[in-house]
Design an enzyme around this catalytic site. Structure first.
Site, PDB file in Angstrom:
ATOM      1  N   GLY A  86       0.786  -1.142   0.113  1.00  0.00           N
ATOM      2  CA  GLY A  86       0.214  -0.015   0.131  1.00  0.00           C
ATOM      3  C   GLY A  86       0.801   1.386   0.040  1.00  0.00           C
ATOM      4  N   GLY A  87       2.082   1.233   0.094  1.00  0.00           N
ATOM      5  CA  GLY A  87       2.845   2.406   0.139  1.00  0.00           C
ATOM      6  C   GLY A  87       2.710   3.293  -1.300  1.00  0.00           C
TER       7      GLY A  87
ATOM      8  N   ASP B 186      -5.161  -6.113  -5.210  1.00  0.00           N
ATOM      9  CA  ASP B 186      -4.034  -7.210  -4.980  1.00  0.00           C
ATOM     10  C   ASP B 186      -5.003  -8.474  -4.944  1.00  0.00           C
ATOM     11  OD1 ASP B 186      -1.147  -6.767  -4.406  1.00  0.00           O
ATOM     12  OD2 ASP B 186      -1.511  -8.846  -3.689  1.00  0.00           O
TER      13      ASP B 186
ATOM     14  N   ASP C 179       2.391  -1.687 -10.841  1.00  0.00           N
ATOM     15  CA  ASP C 179       3.671  -1.856 -10.078  1.00  0.00           C
ATOM     16  C   ASP C 179       3.997  -3.625 -10.070  1.00  0.00           C
ATOM     17  OD1 ASP C 179       6.104  -1.193  -8.558  1.00  0.00           O
ATOM     18  OD2 ASP C 179       4.902  -1.798  -6.805  1.00  0.00           O
TER      19      ASP C 179
ATOM     20  N   CYS D 272      10.886  -3.017  -9.065  1.00  0.00           N
ATOM     21  CA  CYS D 272      11.826  -2.710  -8.007  1.00  0.00           C
ATOM     22  C   CYS D 272      13.240  -3.848  -8.372  1.00  0.00           C
ATOM     23  CB  CYS D 272      11.654  -3.082  -6.572  1.00  0.00           C
ATOM     24  SG  CYS D 272      10.960  -4.737  -6.243  1.00  0.00           S
TER      25      CYS D 272
END
Length: 449
Positions: free
Chosen positions: A264-265, A284, A330, A383
């Site tokens: 949740g960032g 999600d 993401d 990432c």
């Protein structure tokens, strides 16, 4: 110091064993052990140092141990004890050698028999007497980087082919440096200066991020235990990850979809930048992960986030075409950019994982793209630091979707410190750029006609 009859080094050995045998995530297990054994201050710091340091340097440590140990005939816990002890002898300055040897022998006595005890004592004293083998003896440059920085050879080879020798060596060395905790200030509730002042009053040592205007760096303490965190004034997040919210550029009353949102960032960052009438729909796959997003939103007092457990490959089943102003994908990735905070990743990932992940990433982009309004923005982020998952995936998406174009205005939305890294509509952050995670962001715009 003993906690539940175990010393910090014994607890560290338990963590190392679990990571190796059960492929446990070192960062999650470490937090669990700190809580379970009620470790604070220097004890928690030592446990973290021993655990991460030993895992980070495992290949180097094994190279050093090889002349002294028959790995095939030595029990796993003994090998891990020797690695952890050698890590202290070779890489930590503040612990006297005699203390390292004493603790190692005491642990061997508790966990094994006399043979184990004499072996551990003998190996460590033999190393002190004879010294360690030299890395200079490794003639192959790829193998040398691999052993010296404890990165599997296939990763080093792959990175050299993609980024060159110097960039690769710099990245591998940077991955050995412990990460500094960073956090994002909730600009809806407060300002960065106010949060820094509050944290300093609590005894934390913090400073403003030079990368992100809303970011702070914590040089001493764990911000998760701060009053500022409990009051919803900040979110713990890496500086590279914070760049995604800027790249997306959400504002006002826009409708946003975050397709792979846990924990949740990024969703909360987007929500903080919207008005109350703007909305983030955060998806999600797993319910328990969706609950993490909900908990973060409640702590930050954000009422403009709607969560749902759903497969993001099937988003067209529940949302209308052109429903969202902006969408963030993401995507699941190899995670090769976050090795400093998750060092076990480099030993568990395989090259074939990257190929299968790139297919999943493309599927997620394909599924989400029709839901963006004409003139709207689609952001893809990972990432990791691998061209197959990053640049090639982005270019393939544009090749398959002529209704989109690369959005070069991403540069205008990013903080000034990051703009120099932008290549057209993409940005690749390497760990050595800012001392943050390796991260990739690509920005696409849906054509109006």
């Amino acid at each position: 110091m003993k906690n539940n009859q175990k010393t910090v080094r014994e607890i560290a050995l338990d963590v190392l064993e679990s990571v190796e045998k059960n492929q446990s995530y070192s960062n999650l297990l470490l937090n669990t052990m700190i809580t379970k054994h009620k470790l604070t201050g220097s004890d928690a710091g030592l446990l973290t140092e021993l655990t991460y340091g030993t895992i980070q340097r495992k290949m180097t440590l094994d190279y050093y141990l090889e002349p002294f140990v028959n790995f095939k005939k030595t029990q796993g816990w003994v090998v891990n004890l020797l690695r952890m002890s050698l890590y202290q002898l070779e890489f930590l300055d503040k612990i006297p050698d005699h203390a390292v040897l004493f603790e190692a022998v005491e642990i061997a006595k508790k966990r094994g028999h006399k043979g184990h005890t004499s072996m551990v004592n003998g190996v460590l004293r033999n190393i002190q007497r004879k010294g360690l083998p030299s890395l200079e003896d490794i003639s192959d440059p790829i193998e040398r980087i691999s052993v010296e920085t404890s990165h599997p050879k296939w990763i080093v080879q792959r990175w050299i082919e993609q980024f060159g020798y110097d960039k690769t060596f710099g990245m591998c060395r940077s991955n050995l440096i412990a990460s500094v905790q960073t956090a994002r200030v909730n600009i809806r509730k407060t300002s960065r200066n106010e949060v820094i002042s509050l944290l300093e009053q609590e005894g934390y040592m913090v400073e403003p991020s030079v990368v992100v205007p809303d970011g702070i760096k914590c040089l001493k303490g764990n911000l998760a235990g701060s009053e500022a965190y409990k009051m919803g004034f900040l979110t713990i997040q890496d500086e590279s990850s914070m760049l995604v919210g800027y790249a997306l550029g959400a504002e006002g009353e826009e409708q946003i979809l975050d397709t792979c949102a846990a924990p949740g960032g990024k969703s909360t960052h987007i929500a903080e930048r919207l008005s109350d009438r703007g909305r983030v729909v955060s998806l999600d796959l797993h319910e328990h992960k969706v609950n993490l997003i909900t908990q973060q939103a409640e702590r930050l007092e954000l009422n403009n986030i709607k969560t749902r457990a759903y497969n993001s490959k099937k988003v067209q089943e529940i949302f209308g075409l052109g429903q969202f102003d902006r969408i963030l994908v993401d995507a699941p990735c190899s995670g090769l950019g976050v090795m400093r905070r998750k060092p076990d990743i480099k030993y568990t990932k395989k090259e074939e994982d990257i190929h299968s992940l790139s297919e999943i990433q493309q599927e997620l982009l394909d599924a989400s793209s029709p839901l963006v309004k004409r003139g709207g923005v689609l952001v893809y982020s990972t990432c990791t630091v691998d061209k197959e998952e990053n640049e090639r995936t982005a270019l393939k998406f544009l090749e398959n979707h002529p209704e989109y174009e690369g959005d070069e205005t991403i540069k205008d939305r990013l903080p000034e410190a990051a703009r120099a890294l932008v290549d057209r509509f993409m940005i690749q952050v390497f760990p050595q750029d800012f001392g943050s995670d390796g991260f990739f962001i690509a920005c696409f715009k849906r054509k109006v006609k």
